[in-house]
Structures are given as structure tokens and as C-alpha cells.
Design a protein around this motif. Structure first.
Motif, PDB file in Angstrom:
ATOM      1  N   TYR A 320       0.672  -2.760   3.816  1.00 50.14           N
ATOM      2  CA  TYR A 320       1.181  -1.410   3.564  1.00 50.14           C
ATOM      3  C   TYR A 320       2.159  -1.422   2.383  1.00 50.14           C
ATOM      4  O   TYR A 320       2.089  -0.562   1.498  1.00 50.14           O
ATOM      5  CB  TYR A 320       1.860  -0.861   4.818  1.00 50.14           C
ATOM      6  CG  TYR A 320       2.562   0.451   4.593  1.00 50.14           C
ATOM      7  CD1 TYR A 320       1.852   1.654   4.526  1.00 50.14           C
ATOM      8  CD2 TYR A 320       3.958   0.503   4.408  1.00 50.14           C
ATOM      9  CE1 TYR A 320       2.503   2.856   4.294  1.00 50.14           C
ATOM     10  CE2 TYR A 320       4.607   1.696   4.181  1.00 50.14           C
ATOM     11  CZ  TYR A 320       3.872   2.872   4.114  1.00 50.14           C
ATOM     12  OH  TYR A 320       4.514   4.059   3.872  1.00 50.14           O
ATOM     13  N   ARG A 321       3.059  -2.393   2.392  1.00 50.70           N
ATOM     14  CA  ARG A 321       4.051  -2.464   1.300  1.00 50.70           C
ATOM     15  C   ARG A 321       3.373  -2.695  -0.046  1.00 50.70           C
ATOM     16  O   ARG A 321       3.738  -2.071  -1.051  1.00 50.70           O
ATOM     17  CB  ARG A 321       5.056  -3.596   1.564  1.00 50.70           C
ATOM     18  CG  ARG A 321       6.012  -3.337   2.702  1.00 50.70           C
ATOM     19  CD  ARG A 321       6.998  -4.492   2.816  1.00 50.70           C
ATOM     20  NE  ARG A 321       7.841  -4.388   3.983  1.00 50.70           N
ATOM     21  CZ  ARG A 321       8.747  -5.310   4.336  1.00 50.70           C
ATOM     22  NH1 ARG A 321       8.882  -6.408   3.595  1.00 50.70           N
ATOM     23  NH2 ARG A 321       9.480  -5.145   5.416  1.00 50.70           N
ATOM     24  N   LEU A 322       2.399  -3.594  -0.085  1.00 52.22           N
ATOM     25  CA  LEU A 322       1.709  -3.876  -1.341  1.00 52.22           C
ATOM     26  C   LEU A 322       0.905  -2.665  -1.798  1.00 52.22           C
ATOM     27  O   LEU A 322       0.815  -2.394  -3.005  1.00 52.22           O
ATOM     28  CB  LEU A 322       0.803  -5.096  -1.178  1.00 52.22           C
ATOM     29  CG  LEU A 322       1.524  -6.431  -0.911  1.00 52.22           C
ATOM     30  CD1 LEU A 322       0.510  -7.563  -0.728  1.00 52.22           C
ATOM     31  CD2 LEU A 322       2.478  -6.777  -2.045  1.00 52.22           C
ATOM     32  N   ASP A 323       0.335  -1.924  -0.856  1.00 55.08           N
ATOM     33  CA  ASP A 323      -0.392  -0.700  -1.214  1.00 55.08           C
ATOM     34  C   ASP A 323       0.559   0.321  -1.818  1.00 55.08           C
ATOM     35  O   ASP A 323       0.233   0.983  -2.828  1.00 55.08           O
ATOM     36  CB  ASP A 323      -1.076  -0.100   0.023  1.00 55.08           C
ATOM     37  CG  ASP A 323      -2.304  -0.897   0.461  1.00 55.08           C
ATOM     38  OD1 ASP A 323      -2.821  -1.673  -0.362  1.00 55.08           O
ATOM     39  OD2 ASP A 323      -2.729  -0.729   1.613  1.00 55.08           O
ATOM     40  N   GLN A 324       1.743   0.476  -1.217  1.00 54.93           N
ATOM     41  CA  GLN A 324       2.729   1.418  -1.721  1.00 54.93           C
ATOM     42  C   GLN A 324       3.228   0.995  -3.108  1.00 54.93           C
ATOM     43  O   GLN A 324       3.392   1.829  -4.006  1.00 54.93           O
ATOM     44  CB  GLN A 324       3.919   1.498  -0.749  1.00 54.93           C
ATOM     45  CG  GLN A 324       3.612   2.210   0.547  1.00 54.93           C
ATOM     46  CD  GLN A 324       3.292   3.677   0.318  1.00 54.93           C
ATOM     47  OE1 GLN A 324       4.064   4.406  -0.311  1.00 54.93           O
ATOM     48  NE2 GLN A 324       2.138   4.117   0.808  1.00 54.93           N
ATOM     49  N   LEU A 325       3.454  -0.293  -3.268  1.00 53.80           N
ATOM     50  CA  LEU A 325       3.912  -0.792  -4.565  1.00 53.80           C
ATOM     51  C   LEU A 325       2.862  -0.531  -5.639  1.00 53.80           C
ATOM     52  O   LEU A 325       3.190  -0.109  -6.758  1.00 53.80           O
ATOM     53  CB  LEU A 325       4.215  -2.292  -4.460  1.00 53.80           C
ATOM     54  CG  LEU A 325       4.910  -2.967  -5.643  1.00 53.80           C
ATOM     55  CD1 LEU A 325       5.806  -4.103  -5.169  1.00 53.80           C
ATOM     56  CD2 LEU A 325       3.919  -3.519  -6.657  1.00 53.80           C
ATOM     57  N   THR A 326       1.606  -0.772  -5.299  1.00 52.90           N
ATOM     58  CA  THR A 326       0.516  -0.536  -6.251  1.00 52.90           C
ATOM     59  C   THR A 326       0.461   0.925  -6.663  1.00 52.90           C
ATOM     60  O   THR A 326       0.303   1.262  -7.849  1.00 52.90           O
ATOM     61  CB  THR A 326      -0.831  -0.951  -5.629  1.00 52.90           C
ATOM     62  OG1 THR A 326      -0.769  -2.356  -5.291  1.00 52.90           O
ATOM     63  CG2 THR A 326      -1.973  -0.722  -6.592  1.00 52.90           C
ATOM     64  N   ARG A 327       0.603   1.797  -5.677  1.00 54.42           N
ATOM     65  CA  ARG A 327       0.523   3.234  -5.960  1.00 54.42           C
ATOM     66  C   ARG A 327       1.706   3.703  -6.808  1.00 54.42           C
ATOM     67  O   ARG A 327       1.536   4.516  -7.733  1.00 54.42           O
ATOM     68  CB  ARG A 327       0.499   4.014  -4.631  1.00 54.42           C
ATOM     69  CG  ARG A 327       0.327   5.526  -4.796  1.00 54.42           C
ATOM     70  CD  ARG A 327       0.253   6.216  -3.454  1.00 54.42           C
ATOM     71  NE  ARG A 327       1.498   6.091  -2.713  1.00 54.42           N
ATOM     72  CZ  ARG A 327       2.568   6.889  -2.923  1.00 54.42           C
ATOM     73  NH1 ARG A 327       2.531   7.830  -3.857  1.00 54.42           N
ATOM     74  NH2 ARG A 327       3.661   6.728  -2.209  1.00 54.42           N
ATOM     75  N   LYS A 328       2.905   3.196  -6.551  1.00 60.44           N
ATOM     76  CA  LYS A 328       4.100   3.678  -7.230  1.00 60.44           C
ATOM     77  C   LYS A 328       4.304   3.054  -8.613  1.00 60.44           C
ATOM     78  O   LYS A 328       4.862   3.688  -9.506  1.00 60.44           O
ATOM     79  CB  LYS A 328       5.328   3.398  -6.364  1.00 60.44           C
ATOM     80  CG  LYS A 328       5.329   4.198  -5.058  1.00 60.44           C
ATOM     81  CD  LYS A 328       6.555   3.873  -4.212  1.00 60.44           C
ATOM     82  CE  LYS A 328       6.567   4.690  -2.926  1.00 60.44           C
ATOM     83  NZ  LYS A 328       7.760   4.416  -2.097  1.00 60.44           N
TER      84      LYS A 328
END
Length: 349
Positions: A320-328
Motif C-alpha cells: 500500500y505504501r509503495l503504491d501511494q508513493l508511486t502515485r504521489k
């Protein structure tokens, strides 16, 4: 080394704590340069002159006083340093009562002279090495002149293979002395405090192991071996860079283990800014937890399970954190090319 005013005062201060009779120290010309009786300093001592002329002890009784200028009864003995007359020591009192003390004082003065001589030689040599080091690390160094100075002034052949260790500590002078005693069995070029919190040690390669005092907290950067002047310079820069690029403590950080980090750290600044500026701005606005996650993800070689274990989180939380980082941010650390850019950004921050 001869007895001078400064040396005489230093020795008198040491000896007067243990000998309770008046002491005079005379230089090789027979002048009193230091005394427990300050009023006698500067006078020419007839008994000392007789000692200098004969290099033999002179014992002056009450009856002998009239034959010498500015003397009192006592024992006057020659002081030798490295087989040369350095001066005369005199103790005041009946000769039969002060002769034994005079002999002990003579030996003490000669030992003190040798100790001071060794200390001064070490201090002078360290100053020479400091000057040489400053020239070595100067961008406009004269290579040939440094080699000549090392050979003729410092009596060292630098045309060998050396490895530089940089120690970062709060007490560099204390650390330098500890390192000298620990490296006494190795060939080293110099061990010197440098700037405010650094000690540079240049040792002959190959070294078998690296030791450092447990009682002094220190970070250690180790450069690659290099030959002669250029090799020392390069090894020093690599050792400093190793400390800069790693957060490890209490163990040596080898430049050879940070090749990727060194390569990315030394990318052209203009190119780096062109490629990363937008991503840097976005990354800087993220919460600290994303920076921590990203750092550990790269430290664990992008292994999901190992990263989750180190962070004490569930694998799904990591995803989840890596997905959020990728998106932001716009870069996915799970993809090789994006990971290289992110790693470069981290190394430059």
C-alpha cells in the motif's frame, strides 16, 4: 640539546618537588639559567665554569668559596646529552651531605633532557607532516616537490602502495595518539588529526585488519589502495566519501562496497537536476513514513518480505505504501529504472 632558560625552568619545576636543597642549573657557558633562588638567575657561576673546563665534578667547601666567583658551598656536576656537554647542575650545601642528591639530580636532569628532546622531535616531525599533508590535499599540489620533501625532509619513500583510513570522532587528538599505539606494528606513513573532527591514517598496503579504540566512538571510512602521491589523494577522497554515503557506525565503511552509491553520487549536477527536480519536490512533500519505507526497501535490495520484516509491518501494508508513493511521486521503486532515479535522489539529499 643545551640547557636554556626555558628548559632550565621546566626542569627546576619538576625537580624542586622532590629535592629540598637549593638547585642551580647552568648553561654550557657557566651562566645560571634556572634556580630555586630566582635572585641567582643570570649570574656567572665560577664552579660551573670549572666543571665546563674540565668536564669533571667540582665540590666546593667553605674554604674553597673564595677561589670561585658567585658560588656557595656545594656539588657541581656536568650534564651530558647525547655525549655532548649540555650544562651543569649544582646543589648548595656541605659537599659530603649533598653529593648523593647531586648525583641523583644529575641523572634526573639528563633523563628530563632526553624526554624533552624526544617530545620536541615528535612535535616538530608532526608539524612537518601536517604541512606536507596540507600541500598534498591542495588542488594545486606540486607532485615532484612533495616526493622530494618526503624523501629528504621526512626521510620516507612514498613511492609505495598506501591505503587511507579516515576516522571521524569528537576527540581527534586523543584518537590519533591511540591509533599510533595500535598501529605500531604496521608500517604507516602518518596518523594525523585533520580539521575539527577527523584523523587521517595512511598505512602500507596490504593491511590485514583494521582496529580502532572501543572507548572512542568513531566512524571509519576506508579508501581503495593507491600508489604514491596520487594514490594517497584518491584513497583519502574515497574514504571521506564512504563516510558521507553510509550511515553505518562503529565498523569500517569500505569504499569498494559502495561502488553503485559512489557512481550515482557523482553524477553531473546539471543532469541530475534536469532529471530529478520534479520528483524531488514531490518526494519532499511526503510524510516521513514514506521516506523511511523507501530507504529500507532499497537497503533490503527491493525484497518485499525482508523489507516488511525490518519495518515490522504486514506485506500488504508495504504494498500500500509503495503504491501511494508511486502515485504521489510518479516513480515506482519496484521498477528498475525508477528505482535508480529514486536512489540517486536519496543519495543527494
Amino acid at each position: 640539546m643545551e640547557l636554556t632558560d626555558q628548559l632550565g625552568r621546566e626542569i627546576i619545576n619538576r625537580l624542586s618537588k622532590y629535592i629540598n636543597v637549593p638547585i642551580n642549573l647552568m648553561n654550557p657557558q657557566g651562566k645560571i639559567v634556572a634556580s630555586t633562588d630566582p635572585a641567582r638567575v643570570g649570574q656567572s657561576h665560577g664552579g660551573a665554569i670549572a666543571v665546563i673546563e674540565t668536564t669533571e665534578p667540582q665540590f666546593i667547601t667553605d674554604e674553597d668559596v673564595i677561589h670561585y666567583a658567585n658560588v656557595k658551598p656545594g656539588a657541581n656536576l656536568p650534564i651530558f646529552h647525547r655525549d655532548k656537554l649540555a650544562g651543569v647542575v649544582g646543589l648548595t650545601g656541605p659537599p659530603d651531605q649533598v653529593t648523593q642528591a647531586a648525583g641523583m639530580t644529575q641523572g634526573s636532569v639528563e633523563i628530563a633532557l632526553e624526554q624533552i628532546y624526544i617530545q620536541r622531535q615528535a612535535f616538530y616531525q608532526e608539524r612537518q607532516w601536517n604541512h606536507w599533508l596540507q600541500q598534498l590535499l591542495n588542488e594545486e599540489m606540486d607532485r615532484d616537490e612533495l616526493i622530494r620533501e618526503a624523501s629528504y625532509t621526512l626521510r620516507t619513500d612514498v613511492n609505495r602502495t598506501w591505503q587511507v583510513l579516515v576516522f571521524q570522532a569528537e576527540e581527534p587528538f586523543e584518537l590519533a595518539e591511540s591509533l599510533k599505539s595500535m598501529f605500531h606494528h604496521k608500517d604507516y606513513l602518518f596518523i594525523l588529526p585533520y580539521q575539527d573532527n577527523m584523523v587521517i591514517a595512511t598505512i602500507l598496503f596490504p593491511e590485514t585488519s583494521i582496529f580502532y579504540p572501543d572507548n572512542i566512538r568513531s566512524r571509519i571510512g576506508v579508501g581503495e589502495p593507491g600508489f604514491s602521491i596520487d594514490g594517497i589523494r584518491h584513497s583519502f577522497k574515497q574514504a571521506c566519501e564512504a563516510i558521507e554515503l553510509s550511515d553505518r557506525k562503529c565498523e569500517p565503511i569500505y569504499s569498494r562496497d559502495l561502488q553503485m552509491e559512489r557512481l550515482l553520487h557523482n553524477v553531473d549536477p546539471r543532469t541530475f537536476l534536469e532529471v530529478t527536480e520534479a520528483y524531488q519536490n514531490r518526494l519532499q512533500h511526503l510524510e516521513k513514513i514514506y521516506h523511511t519505507t523507501l530507504t529500507h526497501f532499497f537497503k533490503q535490495d527491493m525484497k518485499m518480505n525482508r523489507t516488511a520484516e525490518v519495518l515490522h509491518i504486514h506485506r500488504n501494508t508495504l504494498i500500500y505504501r509503495l503504491d501511494q508513493l508511486t502515485r504521489k511521486v510518479g516513480l515506482d521503486p519496484r521498477h528498475f529504472k525508477d528505482a535508480v532515479i529514486l536512489q540517486t535522489i536519496l543519495l543527494h539529499n
